[in-house]
Design a protein around this motif. Structure first.
Motif, PDB file in Angstrom:
ATOM      1  N   LEU A 186       1.331  -1.119   0.073  1.00  0.00           N
ATOM      2  CA  LEU A 186      -0.110  -0.003   0.216  1.00  0.00           C
ATOM      3  C   LEU A 186       0.868   1.379   0.318  1.00  0.00           C
ATOM      4  O   LEU A 186       0.184   2.346  -0.501  1.00  0.00           O
ATOM      5  CB  LEU A 186      -1.141   0.023   1.382  1.00  0.00           C
ATOM      6  N   CYS A 187       2.162   1.240   0.643  1.00  0.00           N
ATOM      7  CA  CYS A 187       2.461   2.281   0.808  1.00  0.00           C
ATOM      8  C   CYS A 187       3.265   2.811  -0.790  1.00  0.00           C
ATOM      9  O   CYS A 187       2.734   4.446  -0.808  1.00  0.00           O
ATOM     10  CB  CYS A 187       4.087   2.093   1.227  1.00  0.00           C
ATOM     11  N   THR A 188       3.509   2.413  -1.735  1.00  0.00           N
ATOM     12  CA  THR A 188       3.532   2.664  -2.510  1.00  0.00           C
ATOM     13  C   THR A 188       2.922   2.773  -3.448  1.00  0.00           C
ATOM     14  O   THR A 188       2.188   3.461  -4.713  1.00  0.00           O
ATOM     15  CB  THR A 188       4.252   1.782  -3.897  1.00  0.00           C
ATOM     16  N   PHE A 189       1.703   2.452  -3.631  1.00  0.00           N
ATOM     17  CA  PHE A 189       0.178   2.229  -3.053  1.00  0.00           C
ATOM     18  C   PHE A 189      -0.798   3.559  -4.349  1.00  0.00           C
ATOM     19  O   PHE A 189      -0.789   3.935  -5.184  1.00  0.00           O
ATOM     20  CB  PHE A 189      -0.722   1.152  -3.623  1.00  0.00           C
ATOM     21  N   LEU A 190      -0.291   4.226  -2.810  1.00  0.00           N
ATOM     22  CA  LEU A 190      -0.952   5.311  -2.253  1.00  0.00           C
ATOM     23  C   LEU A 190      -0.015   6.762  -3.229  1.00  0.00           C
ATOM     24  O   LEU A 190      -0.331   8.073  -3.241  1.00  0.00           O
ATOM     25  CB  LEU A 190      -1.204   5.304  -0.860  1.00  0.00           C
ATOM     26  N   ARG A 233       0.007  10.548 -10.254  1.00  0.00           N
ATOM     27  CA  ARG A 233      -0.010  10.921 -11.875  1.00  0.00           C
ATOM     28  C   ARG A 233      -0.443   9.570 -12.172  1.00  0.00           C
ATOM     29  O   ARG A 233       0.411   8.405 -11.387  1.00  0.00           O
ATOM     30  CB  ARG A 233       1.120  11.791 -12.088  1.00  0.00           C
ATOM     31  N   THR A 234      -0.718   9.649 -13.792  1.00  0.00           N
ATOM     32  CA  THR A 234      -1.687   8.633 -13.858  1.00  0.00           C
ATOM     33  C   THR A 234      -0.639   7.425 -14.917  1.00  0.00           C
ATOM     34  O   THR A 234       0.456   6.735 -15.045  1.00  0.00           O
ATOM     35  CB  THR A 234      -2.463   8.854 -15.677  1.00  0.00           C
ATOM     36  N   GLU A 235       1.168   8.601 -15.583  1.00  0.00           N
ATOM     37  CA  GLU A 235       2.376   8.442 -15.943  1.00  0.00           C
ATOM     38  C   GLU A 235       2.910   7.485 -14.891  1.00  0.00           C
ATOM     39  O   GLU A 235       3.124   5.883 -15.378  1.00  0.00           O
ATOM     40  CB  GLU A 235       2.963   9.339 -16.454  1.00  0.00           C
ATOM     41  N   THR A 236       2.707   8.193 -14.203  1.00  0.00           N
ATOM     42  CA  THR A 236       4.101   6.995 -12.847  1.00  0.00           C
ATOM     43  C   THR A 236       3.503   5.658 -12.281  1.00  0.00           C
ATOM     44  O   THR A 236       4.162   5.137 -12.315  1.00  0.00           O
ATOM     45  CB  THR A 236       3.957   8.018 -11.548  1.00  0.00           C
ATOM     46  N   ALA A 237       1.938   6.145 -12.853  1.00  0.00           N
ATOM     47  CA  ALA A 237       1.624   4.713 -11.919  1.00  0.00           C
ATOM     48  C   ALA A 237       1.694   3.746 -13.239  1.00  0.00           C
ATOM     49  O   ALA A 237       1.824   2.500 -12.807  1.00  0.00           O
ATOM     50  CB  ALA A 237      -0.369   4.740 -11.592  1.00  0.00           C
ATOM     51  N   ILE A 238       1.277   4.220 -13.806  1.00  0.00           N
ATOM     52  CA  ILE A 238       1.437   3.319 -15.313  1.00  0.00           C
ATOM     53  C   ILE A 238       3.027   2.827 -15.067  1.00  0.00           C
ATOM     54  O   ILE A 238       3.515   1.586 -14.944  1.00  0.00           O
ATOM     55  CB  ILE A 238       1.165   3.524 -16.564  1.00  0.00           C
ATOM     56  N   GLY A 247       3.593 -15.236  -9.993  1.00  0.00           N
ATOM     57  CA  GLY A 247       3.474 -13.953 -10.143  1.00  0.00           C
ATOM     58  C   GLY A 247       3.158 -13.056 -11.054  1.00  0.00           C
ATOM     59  O   GLY A 247       2.872 -11.483 -10.428  1.00  0.00           O
ATOM     60  N   LEU A 248       3.108 -13.263 -12.327  1.00  0.00           N
ATOM     61  CA  LEU A 248       2.240 -12.843 -13.097  1.00  0.00           C
ATOM     62  C   LEU A 248       1.173 -12.022 -12.611  1.00  0.00           C
ATOM     63  O   LEU A 248       1.236 -10.921 -13.693  1.00  0.00           O
ATOM     64  CB  LEU A 248       2.596 -13.462 -14.135  1.00  0.00           C
ATOM     65  N   GLY A 249       0.493 -12.825 -12.736  1.00  0.00           N
ATOM     66  CA  GLY A 249      -1.295 -12.774 -11.947  1.00  0.00           C
ATOM     67  C   GLY A 249      -0.778 -11.625 -10.721  1.00  0.00           C
ATOM     68  O   GLY A 249      -1.989 -10.196 -10.832  1.00  0.00           O
ATOM     69  N   SER A 250      -0.261 -11.904  -9.871  1.00  0.00           N
ATOM     70  CA  SER A 250      -0.091 -10.574  -8.685  1.00  0.00           C
ATOM     71  C   SER A 250       0.631  -9.522  -9.509  1.00  0.00           C
ATOM     72  O   SER A 250      -0.131  -8.471  -9.081  1.00  0.00           O
ATOM     73  CB  SER A 250       0.570 -11.483  -7.729  1.00  0.00           C
ATOM     74  N   GLY A 251       1.162  -9.002  -9.843  1.00  0.00           N
ATOM     75  CA  GLY A 251       1.468  -7.960 -10.988  1.00  0.00           C
ATOM     76  C   GLY A 251       0.528  -7.550 -11.523  1.00  0.00           C
ATOM     77  O   GLY A 251       0.399  -6.226 -10.978  1.00  0.00           O
ATOM     78  N   THR A 252       0.332  -8.014 -12.468  1.00  0.00           N
ATOM     79  CA  THR A 252      -1.148  -7.758 -12.792  1.00  0.00           C
ATOM     80  C   THR A 252      -2.253  -7.115 -12.397  1.00  0.00           C
ATOM     81  O   THR A 252      -2.781  -6.087 -12.590  1.00  0.00           O
ATOM     82  CB  THR A 252      -1.276  -8.993 -13.508  1.00  0.00           C
ATOM     83  N   GLY A 253      -2.588  -7.684 -11.196  1.00  0.00           N
ATOM     84  CA  GLY A 253      -3.287  -6.546 -10.168  1.00  0.00           C
ATOM     85  C   GLY A 253      -3.366  -5.222  -9.970  1.00  0.00           C
ATOM     86  O   GLY A 253      -4.357  -4.802  -9.842  1.00  0.00           O
ATOM     87  N   PHE A 254      -1.489  -6.114  -9.565  1.00  0.00           N
ATOM     88  CA  PHE A 254      -1.694  -4.840  -8.486  1.00  0.00           C
ATOM     89  C   PHE A 254      -1.222  -3.326 -10.102  1.00  0.00           C
ATOM     90  O   PHE A 254      -1.923  -2.099  -9.153  1.00  0.00           O
ATOM     91  CB  PHE A 254       0.358  -5.279  -8.394  1.00  0.00           C
ATOM     92  N   ALA A 255      -0.948  -3.357 -11.101  1.00  0.00           N
ATOM     93  CA  ALA A 255      -0.799  -2.585 -12.349  1.00  0.00           C
ATOM     94  C   ALA A 255      -2.059  -2.195 -11.989  1.00  0.00           C
ATOM     95  O   ALA A 255      -2.517  -0.893 -12.473  1.00  0.00           O
ATOM     96  CB  ALA A 255      -0.308  -3.321 -13.518  1.00  0.00           C
ATOM     97  N   LEU A 270      -6.917   4.060 -10.083  1.00  0.00           N
ATOM     98  CA  LEU A 270      -6.530   4.481  -8.668  1.00  0.00           C
ATOM     99  C   LEU A 270      -6.516   5.860  -9.515  1.00  0.00           C
ATOM    100  O   LEU A 270      -6.975   7.022  -8.653  1.00  0.00           O
ATOM    101  CB  LEU A 270      -5.937   3.998  -7.798  1.00  0.00           C
ATOM    102  N   ALA A 271      -5.195   5.631  -9.674  1.00  0.00           N
ATOM    103  CA  ALA A 271      -4.468   7.202 -10.065  1.00  0.00           C
ATOM    104  C   ALA A 271      -5.341   8.031 -11.160  1.00  0.00           C
ATOM    105  O   ALA A 271      -5.550   9.040 -11.028  1.00  0.00           O
ATOM    106  CB  ALA A 271      -2.955   7.195 -10.944  1.00  0.00           C
TER     107      ALA A 271
END
Lengths: 203, 221
Positions: free
Chosen positions: A25-29, A34-39, A147-155, A161-162
């Motif tokens: 969550l720390c990095t998530f929030l 901004r959308t660019e950094t989020a991508i 691993g790939l799935g979790s990463g995709t979910g996070f992305a 949110l952004a």
């Protein structure tokens, strides 16, 4: 094959790292302003998680699991208490290596990532991915998919949110709720939405 | 009014004025996942505070000997070793709770709060202030965790620390538990509300608006 697809979807939606497990969550929030950094963060997460979870699976099954040293005449040796240090080491090394490779061969992408890449070393979601892998004893293929799935979910979550926060920049909020406060409430609403996915899983 | 001594304010500043969770967005990950009941929240808070204080002390002691280029790895290894010790202690003496906390004790390693404090404070200051700063931050974190854990357990199950405080409706009382309180979203809502309340009491913590609408009326034709 079907199982693997199910595992991927499960890791992406049902067990979404930030929204249902509160991981990373720390990095998530902090980086969803901004959308660019989020991508950028999302892509980095997919890459790093897709590499580190299978790598840690190899490390765990070859070196740390109970009985892994049986071939050397030490069948009772159980090193699994070292897994935390080992996993952190693998993650830190992978992130460092990834950063060097990107800097050397794809300077444009490296510049886009900026400071996020080194920050990923201390990302709870990445370490948790490896710890869950041990807890559920995934095989190598399964852990790569997981691993790939979790990463995709996070992305997915961080980009959504952004996008919402970008609209909110123009909203007239009470002063105390501005920034962090409203982001929590927003995340809560998104978590409500993702909670619905849990109902859709076939038992 | 005399100014408080610097050591005292090092300890008390992070409690409310500079609360690590509310203001610095550090260490939220664990704060939300373990607060479904007060007992797990308190265990987590105690473990984190112990790791924080000890790691700050150790890193501050050897701060002159850590090469700058590999300091992150050195810090993480120290923190991870401490976490392993705490994890083993919990499994030995509080097995039930440690099973509920599952991977979250191990995740203290990557708690941004620990690394944030060692990186920004303990690395540059002598051991005593570093440990006080760590203790203050740990207590600030514990405060938020205790409030969240208490609220969620009270309204989600009508209990506090396992004791039935509000009589449940299906046992002849009047209280119907709010199941939502035990699920993920309510933690976000509660924390959002807590941040809002704190920033209303202390307006200087509010963030500036990202966008100021142009004044209407004056320049309009």
């Amino acid at each position: 094959m079907n199982d693997l697809a199910g595992l991927f979807l499960r890791a992406t939606f049902v067990e979404n790292m930030p929204l249902t497990l509160f991981l990373g969550l720390c990095t998530f929030l902090a980086l969803s302003r901004r959308t660019e950094t989020a991508i950028g963060l999302g892509v980095a997460m997919i890459g790093v998680m897709g590499v580190t979870v299978p790598l840690n699976q190899i490390v765990h099954s070859a070196l740390l699991a109970p009985g892994a040293w049986a071939w050397a005449g030490l069948p009772d040796l159980d090193l699994s208490y070292l897994s935390l240090v080992a996993f952190i080491g693998v993650i830190a090394a992978t992130v460092q290596l990834l950063e060097m490779l990107l800097e050397r061969f794809f300077p444009a992408i490296h510049a886009a990532f900026g400071v996020f890449l080194p920050l990923l070393t201390v990302q709870c979601a990445i370490l948790a991915g490896s710890l869950f892998m041990v807890e559920r004893s995934y095989t190598l293929t399964q852990s790569a998919v997981f691993g790939l799935g979790s990463g995709t979910g996070f992305a997915l979550a961080v980009i959504m949110l952004a996008a919402v926060r970008r609209r909110l920049a123009y909203a007239d909020l009470p002063a105390g709720l501005r920034g962090l406060g409203i982001t929590f409430v927003l995340t809560g609403m998104m978590a409500l939405g993702f909670a619905a996915f849990a109902q859709m899983v076939a038992p | 009014m005399t100014a408080p001594s610097p050591l005292w304010s090092t300890l008390t500043d992070p409690l409310v004025r500079q609360n690590p969770i509310m203001l610095q967005i550090l260490g939220i990950c664990s704060a939300l996942a373990v607060t479904t009941s007060l007992a797990t929240a308190l265990t987590m808070a105690a473990s984190l505070t112990a790791v924080l204080v000890l790691s700050a002390g150790i890193i501050s002691l050897i701060r002159r000997h850590i090469p700058d280029s590999i300091r992150l790895i050195v810090q993480i290894v120290i923190v991870a070793s401490l976490v392993i010790v705490i994890d083993q202690l919990l499994q030995a003496y509080l097995f039930e709770i440690s099973r509920k906390l599952s991977v979250f004790v191990s995740l203290i390693t990557t708690n941004c709060l620990v690394l944030g404090r060692t990186e920004s404070y303990a690395r540059l200051n002598p051991p005593l202030p570093s440990m006080l700063d760590a203790l203050g931050n740990g207590l600030g974190y514990s405060l938020v965790l205790a409030v969240l854990g208490g609220l969620r357990e009270l309204f989600g199950a009508g209990k506090l620390l396992g004791w039935q405080v509000l009589p449940l409706a299906d046992q002849g009382g009047w209280f119907t538990p709010l199941n939502l309180m035990l699920l993920a979203p309510s933690a976000f809502f509660l924390l959002g509300g807590l941040v809002w309340a704190l920033r209303t009491i202390r307006p200087e913590q509010a963030e500036p608006a990202e966008f100021t609408p142009p004044a209407l009326g004056e320049g309009a034709e």
